[in-house]
Motif scaffolding. Sequence first.
Motif, short mmCIF file in Angstrom:
data_model
loop_
_atom_site.label_atom_id
_atom_site.label_comp_id
_atom_site.label_asym_id
_atom_site.label_seq_id
_atom_site.Cartn_x
_atom_site.Cartn_y
_atom_site.Cartn_z
N ILE A 36 0.89 -1.09 0.01
CA ILE A 36 0.15 -0.15 -0.04
C ILE A 36 1.00 1.23 0.19
N ALA A 37 0.37 2.25 -0.83
CA ALA A 37 0.87 3.52 -0.66
C ALA A 37 -0.50 4.62 -0.40
N VAL A 38 0.15 5.80 0.12
CA VAL A 38 -1.14 6.50 0.77
C VAL A 38 -0.61 7.98 0.70
N GLY A 39 -1.56 8.88 0.42
CA GLY A 39 -1.24 10.48 0.51
C GLY A 39 -2.27 11.04 1.05
N VAL A 40 -2.23 12.22 1.78
CA VAL A 40 -3.11 12.87 2.71
C VAL A 40 -2.80 14.30 2.61
N LYS A 41 -3.60 15.16 1.85
CA LYS A 41 -3.37 16.55 1.83
C LYS A 41 -3.89 17.18 3.13
N ALA A 42 -2.94 18.02 3.53
CA ALA A 42 -3.41 18.58 4.97
C ALA A 42 -3.54 20.40 4.72
N LYS A 43 -3.98 21.02 5.63
CA LYS A 43 -4.26 22.51 5.23
C LYS A 43 -2.91 23.22 5.25
N ASP A 44 -1.82 22.64 5.85
CA ASP A 44 -0.41 23.19 5.85
C ASP A 44 0.54 22.31 5.44
N GLY A 45 0.06 21.42 4.42
CA GLY A 45 1.15 20.50 3.92
C GLY A 45 0.73 19.22 3.15
N VAL A 46 1.19 18.36 2.54
CA VAL A 46 0.86 17.07 2.31
C VAL A 46 1.98 16.08 2.70
N VAL A 47 1.22 14.81 2.84
CA VAL A 47 2.27 13.69 3.35
C VAL A 47 1.93 12.54 2.67
N ILE A 48 3.01 11.85 2.15
CA ILE A 48 2.79 10.56 1.43
C ILE A 48 3.37 9.47 2.33
N ALA A 49 3.00 8.20 2.43
CA ALA A 49 3.63 7.00 3.15
C ALA A 49 3.39 5.80 2.54
N VAL A 50 4.27 4.71 2.64
CA VAL A 50 4.21 3.40 2.07
C VAL A 50 4.42 2.63 3.06
N GLU A 51 4.21 1.46 2.54
CA GLU A 51 4.77 0.04 3.42
C GLU A 51 5.64 -0.48 3.07
N GLU A 52 6.91 -0.66 3.49
CA GLU A 52 7.90 -1.33 2.92
C GLU A 52 8.53 -2.24 4.00
N LYS A 53 8.80 -3.50 3.71
CA LYS A 53 9.43 -4.47 4.70
C LYS A 53 10.70 -5.00 4.27
N PRO A 54 11.57 -4.48 4.74
CA PRO A 54 13.15 -4.97 4.43
C PRO A 54 13.29 -6.01 4.94
N ARG A 55 14.28 -7.00 4.20
CA ARG A 55 14.84 -8.02 4.81
C ARG A 55 15.80 -7.57 6.18
N ASN A 62 16.81 4.52 3.29
CA ASN A 62 15.98 5.62 2.33
C ASN A 62 14.91 4.66 1.90
N ALA A 63 13.64 5.15 1.67
CA ALA A 63 12.59 4.34 1.02
C ALA A 63 12.89 4.00 -0.37
N HIS A 64 12.35 2.98 -0.59
CA HIS A 64 12.81 2.73 -2.22
C HIS A 64 11.24 2.96 -2.97
N LYS A 65 10.37 3.35 -2.36
CA LYS A 65 9.09 3.55 -2.96
C LYS A 65 8.74 5.19 -3.02
N ILE A 66 9.38 5.69 -2.13
CA ILE A 66 9.25 7.42 -2.32
C ILE A 66 10.29 7.78 -3.19
N PHE A 67 9.94 8.74 -4.04
CA PHE A 67 11.13 9.41 -4.73
C PHE A 67 10.70 11.08 -4.68
N GLN A 68 12.04 11.56 -4.54
CA GLN A 68 11.79 13.09 -4.78
C GLN A 68 11.92 13.49 -6.28
N ILE A 69 11.26 14.47 -6.62
CA ILE A 69 11.27 14.67 -8.06
C ILE A 69 12.25 16.10 -8.02
N ASP A 70 11.66 17.09 -7.22
CA ASP A 70 12.23 18.30 -7.19
C ASP A 70 12.08 18.92 -5.83
N ASP A 71 12.34 19.86 -5.49
CA ASP A 71 12.50 20.50 -4.13
C ASP A 71 11.09 20.34 -3.66
#
Lengths: 245, 245, 245, 245, 245, 245, 245
Positions: A36-55, A62-71
């Motif tokens: 699962i991946a999830v995103g929620v918009k708040a009045k003062d920002g936005v948050v995204i989260a993923v489930e990652e189960k590393p060995r 660093n998350a493997h399923k979250i990518f920064q694109i620009d600032d």
Amino acid sequence: MLPSQQGYDRAITIFSPDGRLYQVEYAIETVRRGAIAVGVKAKDGVVIAVEEKPRKLQISENAHKIFQIDDHIGFAAAGYIPDARSQADNARFFAQSNRIVYDEPVDVETVAKHLADQCQQYTQFGGARPFGVALIIAGVDSHGNSLYLTDPSGTYIAYDAVAIGSGSEQANDFLEKNYKADMSLDDAAALATACIYLASDQKEGTDHIKMSEIKTASRQFVKVSEEQIANYAKAAKQKFPTPNA
Amino acid sequence: MLPSQQGYDRAITIFSPDGRLYQVEYAIETVRRGAIAVGVKAKDGVVIAVEEKPRKLQISENAHKIFQIDDHIGFAAAGYIPDARSQADNARFFAQSNRIVYDEPVDVETVAKHLADQCQQYTQFGGARPFGVALIIAGVDSHGNSLYLTDPSGTYIAYDAVAIGSGSEQANDFLEKNYKADMSLDDAAALATACIYLASDQKEGTDHIKMSEIKTASRQFVKVSEEQIANYAKAAKQKFPTPNA
Amino acid sequence: MLPSQQGYDRAITIFSPDGRLYQVEYAIETVRRGAIAVGVKAKDGVVIAVEEKPRKLQISENAHKIFQIDDHIGFAAAGYIPDARSQADNARFFAQSNRIVYDEPVDVETVAKHLADQCQQYTQFGGARPFGVALIIAGVDSHGNSLYLTDPSGTYIAYDAVAIGSGSEQANDFLEKNYKADMSLDDAAALATACIYLASDQKEGTDHIKMSEIKTASRQFVKVSEEQIANYAKAAKQKFPTPNA
Amino acid sequence: MLPSQQGYDRAITIFSPDGRLYQVEYAIETVRRGAIAVGVKAKDGVVIAVEEKPRKLQISENAHKIFQIDDHIGFAAAGYIPDARSQADNARFFAQSNRIVYDEPVDVETVAKHLADQCQQYTQFGGARPFGVALIIAGVDSHGNSLYLTDPSGTYIAYDAVAIGSGSEQANDFLEKNYKADMSLDDAAALATACIYLASDQKEGTDHIKMSEIKTASRQFVKVSEEQIANYAKAAKQKFPTPNA
Amino acid sequence: MLPSQQGYDRAITIFSPDGRLYQVEYAIETVRRGAIAVGVKAKDGVVIAVEEKPRKLQISENAHKIFQIDDHIGFAAAGYIPDARSQADNARFFAQSNRIVYDEPVDVETVAKHLADQCQQYTQFGGARPFGVALIIAGVDSHGNSLYLTDPSGTYIAYDAVAIGSGSEQANDFLEKNYKADMSLDDAAALATACIYLASDQKEGTDHIKMSEIKTASRQFVKVSEEQIANYAKAAKQKFPTPNA
Amino acid sequence: MLPSQQGYDRAITIFSPDGRLYQVEYAIETVRRGAIAVGVKAKDGVVIAVEEKPRKLQISENAHKIFQIDDHIGFAAAGYIPDARSQADNARFFAQSNRIVYDEPVDVETVAKHLADQCQQYTQFGGARPFGVALIIAGVDSHGNSLYLTDPSGTYIAYDAVAIGSGSEQANDFLEKNYKADMSLDDAAALATACIYLASDQKEGTDHIKMSEIKTASRQFVKVSEEQIANYAKAAKQKFPTPNA
Amino acid sequence: MLPSQQGYDRAITIFSPDGRLYQVEYAIETVRRGAIAVGVKAKDGVVIAVEEKPRKLQISENAHKIFQIDDHIGFAAAGYIPDARSQADNARFFAQSNRIVYDEPVDVETVAKHLADQCQQYTQFGGARPFGVALIIAGVDSHGNSLYLTDPSGTYIAYDAVAIGSGSEQANDFLEKNYKADMSLDDAAALATACIYLASDQKEGTDHIKMSEIKTASRQFVKVSEEQIANYAKAAKQKFPTPNA
């Protein structure tokens, strides 16, 4: 899983008699099977989260399923993750080009549209399969806070809150019940965390949760620290208790 | 071995109804059938080792499954080895280009990402099969010691210690039990050797073991001599006794 | 002969469910069906030999399965011989280019790697079949005497002595029993001759044997005369009697 | 005729499980079904002959299966004749280019190798079928008299005398029994004629025989006149009586 | 009609186990099904004729199956006529280029060879079907009067007289019986007319006959007028009575 | 409708054993299923007409099946109409290019040949289907009045009057019975109208008839007004009564 | 849904024996399955409307199925919406190019033809599937108010009012009954709203209706506000009561 469809699903660029593009539907199935991946918009920002189960010996700093694109933009992915990395590289190049050409940061919707356009191309032309990944794109630009979803069909849609991947149906119902338009970013992060608890078979702890957020004020997409995730998890348990926890 | 899948596995760029890319899974099966490769990160360096059983008249001075990429980077491979050589050539060219353009050695993660990106491309576009090989990439750069795994899907992940190929499941369990974050390079090498004993049907001697290491201090990827491997093997027997030896 | 494999063997760039590339295995089968070729490295040179049975009116002055690549390099082939000629032309061009660019003779291993790299490419990309030939490459360069084997998979390996083609399994066993690291070139040639007697149904005479050698001192790849082959054959009968002669 | 081979024979660039290239074998079958062509090397020249049965109103002044390539080279063909014309055009261009670049006539073997190289290419790459024709190339150059055979597989071999096409097996046996290394060109021509009588169902007359010859002295590839063929036919009946005449 | 051949006839560039190219044979079948075309060489010219049955309101001033290529060359076609037009355009361009480059009219055989070469190419390379048409090429050049036949296989042959298309077997027999080498152009035209009566189900009248001729003296390819065809038809009835008329 | 033909009809560039190109025949079937189009040449002009049944709210001011190509040329289409538009665009470009290069209007036959040449190309080369439309081309040029028919096979034929599409067989019979070479344009238009009544299930009114005409004097291709069509319809009822009206 | 058609529907560029292009028909089926879109031309403007049912947390400020192309042109889509976005981008570029080249706004029909031409190309050439979307294009230009429909076959037709997508058959009947040529834009918008109520299973409210309009006077394509849609909905209930409401 969908049943096999007499060969209409063996080639990308072909319609079935009932007007469906099976390869696109199967690619969406790939998304559905991802964690699962999830995103929620708040009045003062936005948050995204993923489930990652590393060995155990995997370095999961660093998350493997979250990518920064620009600032000011990043995304979370569900499905075939190497495809997400390919889309991330493309989006980064696109965002940088925009900065060079227009001398200003690219709009979040422009990036979402660009990525969705690419997805559409891969459903129409031969020689390559569709992308097997859906993305939740979070960002802040001159229009305010944004949250977009793209999928393998080439669709992109703006959401206040959305979940994708395995267990996302329950999570989306949960979001619809609990989302409030004037939520603080802290509450949004707690809600996102609750969604992951809902979908995951791991109902405690936070070592399987990765999160990034972007505040309206700073317009900086940043990783949320493990301590902070733990705080959100505590808040989630209190404010957004999940039925199966 | 996976069962045949009604033709969804006959073309590269196609999803099955349950959202899987069978050609990628079969390529990973190729990796699983290869002889074991293992990598362990120590506090003062990184070590990688492979099992190689040369025929009697084969000249086995140099390992065929360990490739040096740059002064400070190398990798060990499991699966279809000619593909590993192709990836090695590509990585060398990439590393040299980086030196020329930026006048400094390339980061280990940059190489790992580059190789994984290539793998992803071969899973999406027609005209070529996916790579049939997984790589354990070891190196030291300005971020310290690094150990990465790439596989045919286009995934790359950082590990403290990891094994791939035939018998790697047991080996990974063994690594998880015995790995310590503050291990010396000598201990790491002994642990890697133990993993090979665990996976191999040859439980004694070292003529089937090839090893390379890179010390944090020197940042030089070097071949480990046969004498030194023999020492590590002795240490392995004492410090990391394997259940089936 | 391998049994047919449900269509996984009908296209080059495709893995089977058990991770095999059948087209490559079938190309290796082509090698196995070819007449035997053998190479032996001596302390003072390297010798390669092939079995060739010309029709009565065929002019057999020159071997069809032994190719000179440069002054100091040549190879013997088993399998689909027109492919060997294609690889020979490629290797000659490669060796000449090396002379022009670096002003010195190319290393033997460099040629072996180049030919193997080509083989690998033909196993990964569509539009052409793999090469159907294996090569025993002999040469002398600044590193000394060299003997390399390449095969359709794209593998290349250094050997002290090796045989390929029909009957090569017995021949390789025979080589392993009789090879000595400090052999003279004369003994090596006799041993190679013995291998051909072992594999061939013609147990006497030398009109079915072609041979070339390269001495460490001269670094000149030369054809061995019929008289000299007859001498080697006599020596073979005395020093390396074959079980079925 | 070979039995059908489960689809391994439906594509050019594919090996069968037993390492065979069926399309190449079928192309050779095309050669086998063609009318006989024969070449014989004499001490003072080379002669090639073909069987051609023109319809009554066909103008048969010029042979359709014998092609002049250069002053000193020509070939006879068996199989799919339009392919022979394509190879003839290519060889003429190649020979002329050689004259321009090196200012001397091309060697016969160089032409044979060039044509065989082309054949090999058509067996390895997709998009075209193999050539369906075998060629007997006759010529005189600085190395003396030459006779080469090329076939669809890309093989080329030097012969003293050789026959291809329908009935060539008997003809080759007949050649082996009757060929003498010191034959005169007249005897060689009579022998070639005898081979055609042997293979043809027309055991008398010469209107189904076309012949060209090249004398060592003149190095000029020329058509043999009908009268001269009649003389050779008479000599054939006397010197080389065929069993079934 | 030939029976279906287990799939060997489904692709152009493929041999059947018995060495046949079925697509080429089927293209020749297309020719066989077309209306008859015939050509006869006389001592003072060459004549070609075709059967064309226009619908009642079709304007049949100009023949659709006879094409002028240059002043001194034209051809008649049987089979898939749009392909003939494509070959005519190509031949015209080729003939004009020849005039420009060499400043003289192209030889008839050169045109025939050029068109046949094209046909051969379409039988060897993928991406296009063979031409479905055969051509009877008539012309006068410095070598005198010429008549050539090309067919889909890429064969071209010189004839004194030849017929192609539906009923051509009988017509060719009839030509063989009645052709004389020293015929006048008038007699040749009458003979050609007789062949059309023989093959056609319309045994009287000339509205289904189109004809062109070229005289040795003028070297001008010209349409034969309806009146003149009527004269030839009368002569045909007298001089060349057909069995079934 | 033709029965399915064992797969010979599944690829464009392939002959069936009886020498047919099924894809071309099926494309012609598309034409046969289209609504009728008809063209009639008069002594003082040419007229073309089509049946078009617009839905009630469709704006039918302009005909969708009649296309103007140049001042003096236009065509009517039956079959897959989007293909007709593609051919119209191509013809317009071709006609304009002709004007620019030669500074005079293009001949009608030149346009017909150009369009038919295109159709032929699409029957021979892979990568595209044949055109699914037939065209009746009307025009006036220095040769006078012209009417041409092109079809998917690449054939083009001049007619005095012709009909294509559903019901065209009856219409062509009707044309043959009623056509006169010295007809006035008014009578020709009435005859064309009668043909549409004959083929259509709507036997009264003119809202389903679109017509264009070009007068010899003006050489201007123009739309016929609804009032004028009504006049022609009245004349048709009187002068050319249809059997089923 | 159409029944499967023996494989004639598995490739784009192929006709079935009855002259149909099944892939095009299936693409039209995709349109038929999409939510309804409707367009109505009034005397003082044009209105288009679509049904869109957003999920609860989706931000539905902007319509996803209505696209603005230029100041004076926009379209509504039914079917595979990512394809509509691709066509919208293409149309925008086309319209801008027109402005730059001719310095005036592009005609609405020119855009409709351009989009339909593209659709036609995708039905004829291999390598891509047809577009799976139909478009209702609304605009005002120097010719007045325009409403065009394009579909996957490449057809474009002008309408006074038209509906596409699921339930469009009833809607078109309803339009035909209620449309008046001199309607005001307000009435046209009410009629369009009524059509959506007719086709949708949601018979009340307006949160599932998106609408845009363009007034003849302003020539500005603008979004209709939610309040205004509510007004139109009220008017629809009064003026155009639907049978099933």
